[in-house]
Every structure is written in C-alpha cells, then in structure tokens.
Design a protein around this motif. Structure first.
Motif, PDB file in Angstrom:
ATOM      1  N   HIS A  73       0.826  -1.205   0.000  1.00  0.00           N
ATOM      2  CA  HIS A  73       0.000   0.000   0.000  1.00  0.00           C
ATOM      3  C   HIS A  73       0.863   1.259   0.000  1.00  0.00           C
ATOM      4  O   HIS A  73       0.597   2.210  -0.752  1.00  0.00           O
ATOM      5  CB  HIS A  73      -0.916  -0.019   1.229  1.00  0.00           C
ATOM      6  CG  HIS A  73      -1.845   1.144   1.335  1.00  0.00           C
ATOM      7  ND1 HIS A  73      -1.519   2.293   2.026  1.00  0.00           N
ATOM      8  CD2 HIS A  73      -3.084   1.345   0.838  1.00  0.00           C
ATOM      9  CE1 HIS A  73      -2.520   3.142   1.944  1.00  0.00           C
ATOM     10  NE2 HIS A  73      -3.487   2.598   1.246  1.00  0.00           N
ATOM     11  N   LYS A  77       0.713   3.883  -3.178  1.00  0.00           N
ATOM     12  CA  LYS A  77       0.244   5.259  -3.006  1.00  0.00           C
ATOM     13  C   LYS A  77       1.240   6.244  -3.646  1.00  0.00           C
ATOM     14  O   LYS A  77       0.834   7.250  -4.249  1.00  0.00           O
ATOM     15  CB  LYS A  77       0.070   5.568  -1.519  1.00  0.00           C
ATOM     16  CG  LYS A  77      -1.034   4.775  -0.845  1.00  0.00           C
ATOM     17  CD  LYS A  77      -2.414   5.305  -1.149  1.00  0.00           C
ATOM     18  CE  LYS A  77      -2.789   6.417  -0.212  1.00  0.00           C
ATOM     19  NZ  LYS A  77      -4.231   6.767  -0.317  1.00  0.00           N
ATOM     20  N   LYS A  78       2.520   5.952  -3.509  1.00  0.00           N
ATOM     21  CA  LYS A  78       3.532   6.798  -4.146  1.00  0.00           C
ATOM     22  C   LYS A  78       3.436   6.698  -5.671  1.00  0.00           C
ATOM     23  O   LYS A  78       3.627   7.690  -6.386  1.00  0.00           O
ATOM     24  CB  LYS A  78       4.928   6.392  -3.679  1.00  0.00           C
ATOM     25  CG  LYS A  78       5.201   6.668  -2.211  1.00  0.00           C
ATOM     26  CD  LYS A  78       6.599   6.206  -1.825  1.00  0.00           C
ATOM     27  CE  LYS A  78       6.874   6.438  -0.347  1.00  0.00           C
ATOM     28  NZ  LYS A  78       8.226   5.941   0.035  1.00  0.00           N
ATOM     29  N   ALA A  80       0.672   6.090  -7.411  1.00  0.00           N
ATOM     30  CA  ALA A  80      -0.493   6.876  -7.816  1.00  0.00           C
ATOM     31  C   ALA A  80      -0.172   8.368  -7.830  1.00  0.00           C
ATOM     32  O   ALA A  80      -0.574   9.104  -8.743  1.00  0.00           O
ATOM     33  CB  ALA A  80      -1.663   6.591  -6.879  1.00  0.00           C
ATOM     34  N   GLN A  81       0.556   8.833  -6.833  1.00  0.00           N
ATOM     35  CA  GLN A  81       0.914  10.247  -6.769  1.00  0.00           C
ATOM     36  C   GLN A  81       1.856  10.623  -7.905  1.00  0.00           C
ATOM     37  O   GLN A  81       1.757  11.723  -8.471  1.00  0.00           O
ATOM     38  CB  GLN A  81       1.550  10.578  -5.423  1.00  0.00           C
ATOM     39  CG  GLN A  81       1.807  12.066  -5.214  1.00  0.00           C
ATOM     40  CD  GLN A  81       0.545  12.891  -5.296  1.00  0.00           C
ATOM     41  OE1 GLN A  81      -0.455  12.587  -4.646  1.00  0.00           O
ATOM     42  NE2 GLN A  81       0.551  13.941  -6.107  1.00  0.00           N
ATOM     43  N   ALA A 114      -4.676   7.223 -11.912  1.00  0.00           N
ATOM     44  CA  ALA A 114      -4.103   7.270 -10.567  1.00  0.00           C
ATOM     45  C   ALA A 114      -5.045   6.637  -9.551  1.00  0.00           C
ATOM     46  O   ALA A 114      -4.612   5.906  -8.649  1.00  0.00           O
ATOM     47  CB  ALA A 114      -3.801   8.723 -10.185  1.00  0.00           C
ATOM     48  N   LEU A 115      -6.336   6.898  -9.715  1.00  0.00           N
ATOM     49  CA  LEU A 115      -7.321   6.314  -8.807  1.00  0.00           C
ATOM     50  C   LEU A 115      -7.354   4.796  -8.929  1.00  0.00           C
ATOM     51  O   LEU A 115      -7.573   4.092  -7.934  1.00  0.00           O
ATOM     52  CB  LEU A 115      -8.707   6.892  -9.096  1.00  0.00           C
ATOM     53  CG  LEU A 115      -9.848   6.408  -8.187  1.00  0.00           C
ATOM     54  CD1 LEU A 115      -9.578   6.779  -6.733  1.00  0.00           C
ATOM     55  CD2 LEU A 115     -11.178   6.995  -8.651  1.00  0.00           C
ATOM     56  N   GLU A 118      -4.642   3.721  -6.586  1.00  0.00           N
ATOM     57  CA  GLU A 118      -4.916   4.043  -5.188  1.00  0.00           C
ATOM     58  C   GLU A 118      -6.094   3.237  -4.637  1.00  0.00           C
ATOM     59  O   GLU A 118      -6.038   2.727  -3.504  1.00  0.00           O
ATOM     60  CB  GLU A 118      -5.199   5.540  -5.054  1.00  0.00           C
ATOM     61  CG  GLU A 118      -5.400   5.998  -3.617  1.00  0.00           C
ATOM     62  CD  GLU A 118      -5.539   7.510  -3.517  1.00  0.00           C
ATOM     63  OE1 GLU A 118      -5.403   8.031  -2.405  1.00  0.00           O
ATOM     64  OE2 GLU A 118      -5.786   8.161  -4.562  1.00  0.00           O
ATOM     65  N   ASP A 122      -5.933   0.588  -1.462  1.00  0.00           N
ATOM     66  CA  ASP A 122      -6.769   0.748  -0.266  1.00  0.00           C
ATOM     67  C   ASP A 122      -7.646  -0.484  -0.048  1.00  0.00           C
ATOM     68  O   ASP A 122      -7.801  -0.962   1.080  1.00  0.00           O
ATOM     69  CB  ASP A 122      -7.664   1.987  -0.399  1.00  0.00           C
ATOM     70  CG  ASP A 122      -6.893   3.295  -0.343  1.00  0.00           C
ATOM     71  OD1 ASP A 122      -5.739   3.294   0.128  1.00  0.00           O
ATOM     72  OD2 ASP A 122      -7.450   4.322  -0.781  1.00  0.00           O
ATOM     73  N   GLY A 167      -3.257  -1.989 -11.212  1.00  0.00           N
ATOM     74  CA  GLY A 167      -3.636  -1.634  -9.844  1.00  0.00           C
ATOM     75  C   GLY A 167      -4.026  -2.826  -8.994  1.00  0.00           C
ATOM     76  O   GLY A 167      -3.396  -3.093  -7.955  1.00  0.00           O
TER      77      GLY A 167
END
Length: 484
Positions: A73, A77-78, A80-81, A114-115, A118, A122, A167
């Motif tokens: 995770h 997250k990195k 996605a950013q 990106a979502l 992420e 999650d 993802g």
C-alpha cells in the motif's frame, strides 16, 4: 537508453525488464494518428524478451508478496501520486500516440488512472478478514497472491486501461508483465519509469513492447504465468484462450461490444440526445459505446430532431484543440476497416442520415455517421465497427425491443433512457449485458463489477471481483474446540 521526444516529453522506446531498460534488435514504427507524423521506432520484443520478463517477475514475486497489503500500500500510493505529478506529460503523450482528446485525458483519464492504483491499494487492506461460522468449523477466507500476471492492453485507452489491470494485480501481491498495444505503446513505457520512481522493486512491473502476434502470443503461451488479463477483440481473445488452455491459466477477458442505446417514449429527450451524441467521442473507438440506437417508434421523429441538433456540436478536428469532440481513427488500416463497414452497408441499401465518409479534416478522420434501414441480420448491426458509426432502429413494444437489443453475439453494455423507474429496471433486467446504464453512460464505479457476457468477455473485475481473479482465494476450516 534510446528515447524519443514526444509532445515535448522524453519517452523511452525500450522494454522495461527487471528494473532496467532493454533494447531489441528489431523495432516497429509508431506514428501519430493526428497527422501521420512518425513518433518513434519502438523495440519489438518476442519470445526472448518475454522469457526474461516472466523470469524477472517470478524472482521478484516472493519479496513483493511478502510485503503484505500494508507494505504494498505504501509503495502503490507513491505510484499513484507519481502519475498525478506527471499528468500533463502523460496526457500530451497519450494524445499524440492514439489521437484521444487532450482535454479528456487531462480532466478524466489521467486522474482515473491514478485512482485505479490508489483504490485497489486501499481495497486490499480490507481483504482476508472474513470468517464464516458453521456448526463444526470456523472458515477463515484468505486472499493469497497468485503469482505472475500477464496483462495485455488495448490502444484505445492504453494508460487508463493498463492501470485498471496493474492496480489490482500489484495490490493483490502479484508481479506483472505488461504487453502494451503496438499502435499506442508510449504511455505504458512512461508508466514503467513512474513505477520505478515510486520505489516499486525491480521485476515487480515489467513492460515488453512488440507486435501482438509475436510478443503477445509468446506471453499468452508462456507456461510460467499464473493469470492473464486481456482487453481487446473477441477474435484475438479466442486465440489467447487456446494458448492459455494448455497450461490451464485463468483468464479475464474484456472484449468487443455492439451495445444497444434504448430510448423509451417517456425518456428525457434532451439528456438522451446529448448522451447519444457522446457515443462519437474518441472517434467511436470505445468498446462500451451504444452503437445501436433503438428508439420507440412513437417518438422517433422528435428524438431524431434532438439527436441531430446534439451531433451538430460534435466537432471533428485536431484532438489537441479544446473545441474538438471527434478526433482521428488510430491507423490507416483501421480507417479502411471502418470505411469498409460503411461502404458495404450503403451498397446493401442502408441509408446515411448523416456522415458516412471521410472528413475533410484529414486522412484518418471519419465523419460522425448514423445509418438507417439496416436489417437485424446485416453485418453493420451484428459486428463491432469501432468507429464513429451508429445505426438507427425503432421498436413498437417492449418484447420487440428486447429481441432487437439481445439480437447480437455481444453482451458488454446497454443504455436505457426512461423516466419510469419500473419500466427502466424491467428492461435493464431483460437485456443481456455486463453493465446497463439507466439515464446515464460511462459511469464506472471501481467498487462495482465490470465485464461482458457472451462474446464480450469472461469474468468480472472491479472491487473484490478483481481480487477474486488476481488472488488464490483460500478457505481454512478450523474445527471448533480443537485448540487447547
């Protein structure tokens, strides 16, 4: 490292294998559909590159799986950013490479990509906490990483649709080998650099570029892959299915469509017309598009007038311009395919209500087209055109409507426009489709199941359905009272 300057961005044209850029002796030319300009010569991989990528993914698997959902995770997250941070470059390259609208890429496609990363990062945190009680045992459900996933992605939305697979696969603990589309491979190459920048370990995400019949075929036939996800044509999926069957590799296929767009007599005609005009977006190169308009005969003239007015705003032009709504088709070969469908339909007596020919804008630009008078058994109704070409049919009652709607080999999506909730839900339940949109279109909730029926696909992804595919789902049944 070999790179090309695309829309002002340096993009590697080499494979990404085991954390390194790898070149092939053979290359293939990549051209922009906007103006035919040569963009790059891209490394063309084959069996050797696929073997190396699969081996790298296999070596990286234990450590990546061992991080657990929490460890993965943090890295994802990195990732996605990093996608968001490089959104403008990704959007510009995607537009140059496949001709999609720049404004759409900036506003919707890149944020959604990106979502995709992420959301599943999650979601994976919530897996494996299910317990099913029974009189004798307690059942503990686990979602264990499956292994190496092969991901073969399409050219009409290469970046977003690749992240839709990457993802959940990475969040599940799998390592991946991505085969990008040869007609639009460049943003997938950029994705590999962003994954590396975000700290995804070497071998976890590999990209092998190449022609489908070579790199794609080698990947599908590889005995050391554990999952294969493919988005593309039904015919290609049948060939992939034959290859994966030799190793009993589980597959997920999201394939073509010939979706019905249903307008009932009590529909909001303004909303239905505007949404119907939107079926021409991306030059109709959308598998989900409602390409078969089925309109209640009692309101056909009124809706036709509204629809014509809405289509008048679908400007054909350069996809980098804000005013453009319909850009180019992807390649000369694909243009000929779309043009061939229309020409054969016209020769069979079908009439164009509008469009039906090349636009004056450029070589690969086809006018938004609506065809009337096609019989249900005609090719133009039965086969996916994958261009800005819609057909117009009318119905007189619900049974006739359902017969028309279900009268193809496909079952990917459908749209129903009606102000009557009972009628809309009744029609939606009778139509064969993986997704039915009621009074809307293209709303993709990541937690919901997505996939096709019949020749439109195998399996469902989204939410936990993605993890059902990318994981080995295990049940541990513990006898009650058996521990001291």
């Amino acid at each position: 490292m070999s790179t090309s300057k695309i829309a002002g961005v340096d993009v590697s044209t080499e494979h990404f294998i085991d954390g390194k850029r790898v070149a092939s002796k053979q290359t293939f030319a990549n051209c922009s559909p906007i103006d035919g300009k040569h963009l790059a010569d891209v490394s063309a991989g084959g069996a050797a590159e696929v073997d190396a990528a699969v081996a790298a993914a296999r070596r990286a698997f234990p450590k990546w799986a061992g991080l657990g959902p929490d460890g993965r995770h943090r890295v994802l997250k990195k990732f996605a950013q990093a996608i968001l941070d490089h959104g403008k470059e990704l959007a510009a390259v995607e537009t140059a490479d496949n001709g999609s609208l720049l404004m759409g890429n900036l506003a919707r496609v890149i944020p959604r990509a990106a979502l995709n990363i992420e959301f599943f990062a999650d979601r994976a945190l919530k897996l494996g906490h299910d317990q099913i009680d029974s009189p004798e045992v307690v059942n503990h459900v686990r979602y264990d990483p499956a292994g190496v996933a092969a991901l073969i992605t399409p050219w009409n939305g290469p970046f977003m649709l690749t992240t839709w697979k990457v993802g959940p696969a990475l969040a599940a603990g799998d390592t991946v080998v991505v085969k990008p589309p040869e007609w639009a491979p460049l943003t997938c190459s950029m994705m590999a650099d962003l994954a590396n920048e975000a700290g995804i370990p070497a071998g976890v995400l590999n990209v092998v570029q190449g022609i489908g019949e070579e790199a794609g075929a080698a990947l599908a036939a590889h005995p050391d892959i554990d999952r294969l996800s493919f988005t593309g044509s039904t015919d290609t999926a049948k060939l992939i299915g034959q290859s994966t069957a030799r190793s009993l590799t589980p597959v997920s296929f999201e394939l073509g469509g010939k979706s019905p767009y249903i307008v009932c007599a009590d529909a909001d005609f303004d909303a239905a017309a505007q949404t119907a005009a939107g079926q021409y977006l991306n030059a109709g190169q959308v598998c989900l598009a409602g390409t078969r308009l089925l309109v209640d005969a009692s309101v056909a003239d009124e809706f036709h007038s509204k629809f014509r007015a809405a289509v008048g705003h679908m400007t054909v032009g350069d996809p980098r311009e804000k005013s453009t709504r319909v850009g180019p088709l992807i390649t000369p070969e694909h243009f000929k395919r779309v043009e061939g469908f229309v020409d054969r339909a016209l020769k069979s007596g079908v009439k164009p209500l509008w469009g039906g020919k090349r636009s004056s804008v450029g070589e690969l630009y086809f006018e938004p087209t609506l065809l009337e008078g096609a019989r249900q058994d005609m090719e133009i109704v039965q086969r996916e055109v994958f261009g800005p070409v819609l057909t117009w049919q009318t119905f007189r009652d619900e049974d006739e409507l359902v017969k028309l709607a279900n009268g193809t080999c496909y079952g990917l999506a459908a749209m129903v426009f009606s102000k009557n909730q009972e009628r809309a839900m009744r029609i939606a339940s009778r139509v064969t489709a993986g997704t039915v949109w009621v009074n809307c279109f293209f709303v993709r909730e990541l937690a919901a199941p997505f996939g096709g029926s019949r020749d439109s696909g195998i399996g469902r992804e989204g939410g936990n359905w993605s993890f059902d595919f990318y994981c080995d789902v295990k049940n541990i049944a513990v006898l009650k009272g058996s521990f001291a």
